[in-house]
Design a protein around this motif. Structure first.
Motif, PDB file in Angstrom:
ATOM      1  N   ARG A  23       0.834  -1.207   0.000  1.00 54.86           N
ATOM      2  CA  ARG A  23       0.000   0.000   0.000  1.00 54.86           C
ATOM      3  C   ARG A  23       0.870   1.259   0.000  1.00 54.86           C
ATOM      4  N   LYS A  26       2.509   1.758  -3.395  1.00 55.37           N
ATOM      5  CA  LYS A  26       1.604   2.239  -4.446  1.00 55.37           C
ATOM      6  C   LYS A  26       1.197   3.694  -4.195  1.00 55.37           C
ATOM      7  N   ARG A  49      -4.435  -5.709   4.309  1.00 53.63           N
ATOM      8  CA  ARG A  49      -3.666  -4.511   4.653  1.00 53.63           C
ATOM      9  C   ARG A  49      -3.218  -3.735   3.417  1.00 53.63           C
ATOM     10  N   ALA A  50      -3.168  -4.412   2.267  1.00 53.58           N
ATOM     11  CA  ALA A  50      -2.771  -3.715   1.040  1.00 53.58           C
ATOM     12  C   ALA A  50      -3.849  -2.718   0.631  1.00 53.58           C
ATOM     13  N   SER A  51      -5.069  -2.966   1.071  1.00 59.44           N
ATOM     14  CA  SER A  51      -6.155  -2.003   0.913  1.00 59.44           C
ATOM     15  C   SER A  51      -6.326  -1.535  -0.535  1.00 59.44           C
ATOM     16  N   GLY A  52      -6.221  -2.503  -1.464  1.00 59.25           N
ATOM     17  CA  GLY A  52      -6.405  -2.164  -2.875  1.00 59.25           C
ATOM     18  C   GLY A  52      -5.127  -2.212  -3.691  1.00 59.25           C
ATOM     19  N   ALA A  53      -3.982  -2.296  -3.037  1.00 58.86           N
ATOM     20  CA  ALA A  53      -2.708  -2.359  -3.780  1.00 58.86           C
ATOM     21  C   ALA A  53      -2.364  -3.812  -4.099  1.00 58.86           C
TER      22      ALA A  53
END
Lengths: 259, 259
Positions: A23, A26, A49-53
């Protein structure tokens, strides 16, 4: 240009930190993530935890050794929170970013290396880095969360990149040969040079393999700091080859004397 | 001085982010945390993510409104990821840090205000801030994790504070001998080294004095750039001496062959 700066995480324990790293990367426009022996990956926690990345996670390379992670890199920077016995060229995050950016502007590849959550990088791993990077912190509470440390360095890289984008790019007009020769050597070429240097020093009797002391690490520090070009590497390797020939001749001579 | 810069979190959903914030603050030397209506606090998850910064959590003030959180503050900076309809004085994190530091140096109190994980600060809350702070980020993926955003601003505050204190941003602990050894060599020492290097390269047959080409100037450039220390110079001179011994032995051997 930012795609030539890779983030390398060594032996990460918590997959959440891998996700947080993706995250942070990115967010700051970095994309290349390399994982050396992660304990738990792929992992749902990393994705959360990457929350979209997730594109960063999907494209992440998983490799067995740090050496594999550094292939093609000509500048390696390792994060370190510890005092070290051998002083090493040390950068703060801002210097790390400007150094990295200059390097990719000249056509090089850069690795930002982060160690284990609790133990950081080993001394051996740190010695593979030309520079150490220390995030200034409270001496009484100095250990940052891993993804947070990645964020600080990635943020500084982005700041340096934004500043650089407002400036004309230097040195675009090099001739082809000059350009190739002036390219920095890669980490693997540097490793082969150190191996050649070490065997040569043993050969001429300067380095005692039984008592190596800090000799090789000091030489690593020197040449790492210099940022050796491909042309210079050819010269250095040529010197070593001739030295070995000379030393072999002498050894042969000495063995004659012994008879 | 850093104790006059408070971190204010508004309506935080995840207690892990409160813990991560406490850790980031303590890492950077900040201590005052104010929580406006947190959804879940105190919390074991906050303690876990604080990773030892429990003193910050224990001392955290919990208040019902942003107004309560800002009592005593003379400078309020609010983080914002969004484009706003009303243009507002905008700072990047570095400007935020220098502005904050100048303010506390003049005796003021500063609040760095962070909004909700998904929705940030409301327009009304943002209008309570003299400045908005934007962390530069990838326009296509601009929302940072909350604790990570706190880390970036706290890091910049620490960098500005270290600069203001006249403290180095990095601390190499050198002992006296190490310090002497790490001194750079003087120009005349470097010249003696180049002379020694040149005669050695001639000795091993790598450099032809009749056709020297650019070899020595390239080596000068390399070692000059590296900034050789006294200790490193001793090592390099030692290598040359041993190389010469080896080469002399070999030459002696070869002249035997010639006879």
């Amino acid at each position: 240009m930012l795609d030539r700066i890779r983030v390398v995480l060594v032996n990460t324990s918590h997959p959440g930190n891998i996700g947080g790293t993706a995250r942070a990367m990115k967010n700051m426009g970095l994309s290349r993530l390399v994982l050396v022996e992660p304990e738990d990956f792929p992992s749902g926690e990393a994705v959360a935890r990457a929350s979209g990345a997730t594109d960063i996670l999907d494209a992440a390379q998983v490799v067995p050794t740090l050496e594999d992670a550094l292939v093609g890199c000509s500048l390696v920077l390792g994060t370190s929170a510890r005092d070290r016995r051998i002083p090493w060229p040390l950068l703060d995050p801002r210097e790390c970013a400007t150094t990295s950016l200059q390097h990719v502007q000249q056509g090089g590849e850069v690795a930002l290396v982060f160690g284990r959550e609790y133990a950081g990088l080993t001394n051996e791993e740190l010695q593979r880095c030309q520079f150490h990077v220390h995030i200034p912190s409270n001496p009484e509470f100095s250990s940052l969360n891993l993804a947070t440390a990645v964020q600080v360095l990635a943020y500084e890289v982005r700041m340096a990149w934004l500043a650089a984008e407002g400036q004309p790019t230097k040195q675009e007009k090099l001739e082809t040969t000059a350009m190739l020769n002036s390219l920095p050597v890669t980490a693997d070429e540097l490793e082969r040079f150190y191996a050649h240097l070490e065997s040569t020093l043993v050969g001429i009797g300067f380095l005692d393999p039984a008592k190596p002391r800090h000799l090789m690490s000091r030489l690593r520090r020197l040449y790492g700091r210099a940022g050796v070009s491909k042309l210079e590497m050819n010269i250095l390797r040529g010197i070593l080859t001739e030295t070995q020939k000379a030393a072999q001749g002498a050894a042969y001579k000495r063995s004659d004397d012994d008879v």
